[in-house]
Design a protein around this motif. Structure first.
Motif, mmCIF file in Angstrom:
data_model
loop_
_atom_site.group_PDB
_atom_site.id
_atom_site.type_symbol
_atom_site.label_atom_id
_atom_site.label_comp_id
_atom_site.label_asym_id
_atom_site.label_seq_id
_atom_site.Cartn_x
_atom_site.Cartn_y
_atom_site.Cartn_z
ATOM 1 N N ARG A 69 6.650 10.641 -17.006
ATOM 2 C CA ARG A 69 7.843 10.678 -16.155
ATOM 3 C C ARG A 69 7.566 10.168 -14.746
ATOM 4 O O ARG A 69 8.452 10.151 -13.900
ATOM 5 C CB ARG A 69 8.380 12.100 -16.093
ATOM 6 C CG ARG A 69 8.853 12.581 -17.453
ATOM 7 C CD ARG A 69 9.392 13.955 -17.396
ATOM 8 N NE ARG A 69 10.535 13.989 -16.477
ATOM 9 C CZ ARG A 69 11.267 15.056 -16.251
ATOM 10 N NH1 ARG A 69 10.988 16.176 -16.862
ATOM 11 N NH2 ARG A 69 12.267 15.014 -15.406
ATOM 12 N N THR A 70 6.330 9.765 -14.478
ATOM 13 C CA THR A 70 5.940 9.353 -13.133
ATOM 14 C C THR A 70 5.965 7.832 -13.018
ATOM 15 O O THR A 70 5.402 7.134 -13.851
ATOM 16 C CB THR A 70 4.523 9.874 -12.798
ATOM 17 O OG1 THR A 70 4.506 11.293 -12.975
ATOM 18 C CG2 THR A 70 4.135 9.520 -11.381
ATOM 19 N N LEU A 71 6.624 7.348 -11.979
ATOM 20 C CA LEU A 71 6.688 5.916 -11.701
ATOM 21 C C LEU A 71 5.700 5.589 -10.590
ATOM 22 O O LEU A 71 5.787 6.124 -9.488
ATOM 23 C CB LEU A 71 8.108 5.523 -11.277
ATOM 24 C CG LEU A 71 8.357 4.051 -11.008
ATOM 25 C CD1 LEU A 71 8.114 3.213 -12.269
ATOM 26 C CD2 LEU A 71 9.785 3.841 -10.516
ATOM 27 N N PHE A 72 4.740 4.741 -10.922
ATOM 28 C CA PHE A 72 3.714 4.326 -9.966
ATOM 29 C C PHE A 72 4.067 2.970 -9.372
ATOM 30 O O PHE A 72 4.581 2.093 -10.076
ATOM 31 C CB PHE A 72 2.350 4.199 -10.658
ATOM 32 C CG PHE A 72 1.686 5.503 -10.927
ATOM 33 C CD1 PHE A 72 0.694 5.979 -10.090
ATOM 34 C CD2 PHE A 72 2.041 6.274 -12.033
ATOM 35 C CE1 PHE A 72 0.068 7.184 -10.332
ATOM 36 C CE2 PHE A 72 1.424 7.479 -12.287
ATOM 37 C CZ PHE A 72 0.440 7.942 -11.436
ATOM 38 N N CYS A 73 3.755 2.780 -8.104
ATOM 39 C CA CYS A 73 3.865 1.492 -7.433
ATOM 40 C C CYS A 73 2.446 0.988 -7.197
ATOM 41 O O CYS A 73 1.603 1.726 -6.677
ATOM 42 C CB CYS A 73 4.595 1.627 -6.098
ATOM 43 S SG CYS A 73 6.321 2.067 -6.287
ATOM 44 N N VAL A 74 2.205 -0.259 -7.576
ATOM 45 C CA VAL A 74 0.871 -0.831 -7.495
ATOM 46 C C VAL A 74 0.921 -2.098 -6.654
ATOM 47 O O VAL A 74 1.685 -3.024 -6.969
ATOM 48 C CB VAL A 74 0.327 -1.155 -8.908
ATOM 49 C CG1 VAL A 74 -1.083 -1.705 -8.830
ATOM 50 C CG2 VAL A 74 0.399 0.071 -9.812
ATOM 51 N N PRO A 75 0.122 -2.163 -5.590
ATOM 52 C CA PRO A 75 0.110 -3.385 -4.773
ATOM 53 C C PRO A 75 -0.512 -4.536 -5.555
ATOM 54 O O PRO A 75 -1.448 -4.337 -6.329
ATOM 55 C CB PRO A 75 -0.747 -3.006 -3.567
ATOM 56 C CG PRO A 75 -1.654 -1.932 -4.066
ATOM 57 C CD PRO A 75 -0.851 -1.190 -5.109
ATOM 58 N N GLN A 76 0.014 -5.721 -5.357
ATOM 59 C CA GLN A 76 -0.500 -6.912 -6.032
ATOM 60 C C GLN A 76 -1.389 -7.680 -5.064
ATOM 61 O O GLN A 76 -0.917 -8.514 -4.280
ATOM 62 C CB GLN A 76 0.658 -7.758 -6.555
ATOM 63 C CG GLN A 76 1.475 -7.047 -7.613
ATOM 64 C CD GLN A 76 0.599 -6.611 -8.787
ATOM 65 O OE1 GLN A 76 0.131 -7.465 -9.538
ATOM 66 N NE2 GLN A 76 0.374 -5.317 -8.934
ATOM 67 N N PHE A 77 -2.664 -7.373 -5.134
ATOM 68 C CA PHE A 77 -3.621 -7.959 -4.205
ATOM 69 C C PHE A 77 -3.744 -9.473 -4.392
ATOM 70 O O PHE A 77 -4.003 -10.197 -3.436
ATOM 71 C CB PHE A 77 -4.988 -7.286 -4.345
ATOM 72 C CG PHE A 77 -4.983 -5.866 -3.874
ATOM 73 C CD1 PHE A 77 -5.022 -5.572 -2.517
ATOM 74 C CD2 PHE A 77 -4.909 -4.816 -4.780
ATOM 75 C CE1 PHE A 77 -4.996 -4.258 -2.062
ATOM 76 C CE2 PHE A 77 -4.893 -3.505 -4.341
ATOM 77 C CZ PHE A 77 -4.934 -3.224 -2.982
ATOM 78 N N GLU A 78 -3.536 -9.956 -5.623
ATOM 79 C CA GLU A 78 -3.605 -11.396 -5.869
ATOM 80 C C GLU A 78 -2.492 -12.130 -5.116
ATOM 81 O O GLU A 78 -2.710 -13.211 -4.569
ATOM 82 C CB GLU A 78 -3.518 -11.695 -7.368
ATOM 83 C CG GLU A 78 -4.613 -11.058 -8.195
ATOM 84 C CD GLU A 78 -4.343 -9.577 -8.532
ATOM 85 O OE1 GLU A 78 -3.183 -9.104 -8.407
ATOM 86 O OE2 GLU A 78 -5.316 -8.890 -8.891
ATOM 87 N N THR A 79 -1.315 -11.541 -5.097
ATOM 88 C CA THR A 79 -0.198 -12.139 -4.366
ATOM 89 C C THR A 79 -0.479 -12.129 -2.872
ATOM 90 O O THR A 79 -0.268 -13.131 -2.189
ATOM 91 C CB THR A 79 1.120 -11.393 -4.662
ATOM 92 O OG1 THR A 79 1.367 -11.421 -6.065
ATOM 93 C CG2 THR A 79 2.283 -12.019 -3.927
ATOM 94 N N LEU A 80 -0.964 -11.009 -2.381
ATOM 95 C CA LEU A 80 -1.303 -10.913 -0.963
ATOM 96 C C LEU A 80 -2.345 -11.966 -0.597
ATOM 97 O O LEU A 80 -2.204 -12.670 0.410
ATOM 98 C CB LEU A 80 -1.820 -9.511 -0.633
ATOM 99 C CG LEU A 80 -2.311 -9.290 0.791
ATOM 100 C CD1 LEU A 80 -1.188 -9.532 1.796
ATOM 101 C CD2 LEU A 80 -2.886 -7.890 0.930
ATOM 102 N N GLN A 81 -3.385 -12.101 -1.422
ATOM 103 C CA GLN A 81 -4.421 -13.095 -1.150
ATOM 104 C C GLN A 81 -3.842 -14.507 -1.213
ATOM 105 O O GLN A 81 -4.212 -15.367 -0.417
ATOM 106 C CB GLN A 81 -5.585 -12.949 -2.134
ATOM 107 C CG GLN A 81 -6.771 -13.815 -1.772
ATOM 108 C CD GLN A 81 -7.348 -13.469 -0.401
ATOM 109 O OE1 GLN A 81 -7.683 -12.324 -0.140
ATOM 110 N NE2 GLN A 81 -7.453 -14.447 0.474
#
Length: 94
Positions: A69-81
């Motif tokens: 039931r938990t929604l996680f947000c994950v940063p996209q380091f490849e996009t940032l790079q």
């Protein structure tokens, strides 16, 4: 990286609240954070947080995954790079 993609990512990071959210996610690394923890840590109302996360997702800077039931947000380091590389691509070429 295409100009339009980089511009969208930079536009979304140009908003103080979205930048604060993204920086908080980056601090916590590749595992990401549950939305509730982001809300609690940053004191952002749920509907406002949802709006800002949606913008970051649309720009490819964040993905979301469910664990039960938990929604996680994950940063996209490849996009940032990719955005950083785009900005530095032509450094000192003149």
């Amino acid at each position: 990286m295409e100009l339009e993609f980089a511009a969208k990512a930079l536009k979304e990071l140009g908003h103080p609240t979205r930048l604060m959210i993204f920086k908080h996610l980056v601090k916590h690394g590749y595992q990401g954070l549950p939305v509730g923890e982001i809300q609690e840590a940053l004191s952002i109302p749920g509907s406002t947080l949802s709006h800002h996360i949606s913008s970051l997702v649309a720009a490819g800077l964040v993905t979301q995954r469910r664990d039960g039931r938990t929604l996680f947000c994950v940063p996209q380091f490849e996009t940032l790079q990719g955005v950083i590389d785009f900005l530095q691509d032509e450094c000192c070429t003149q």
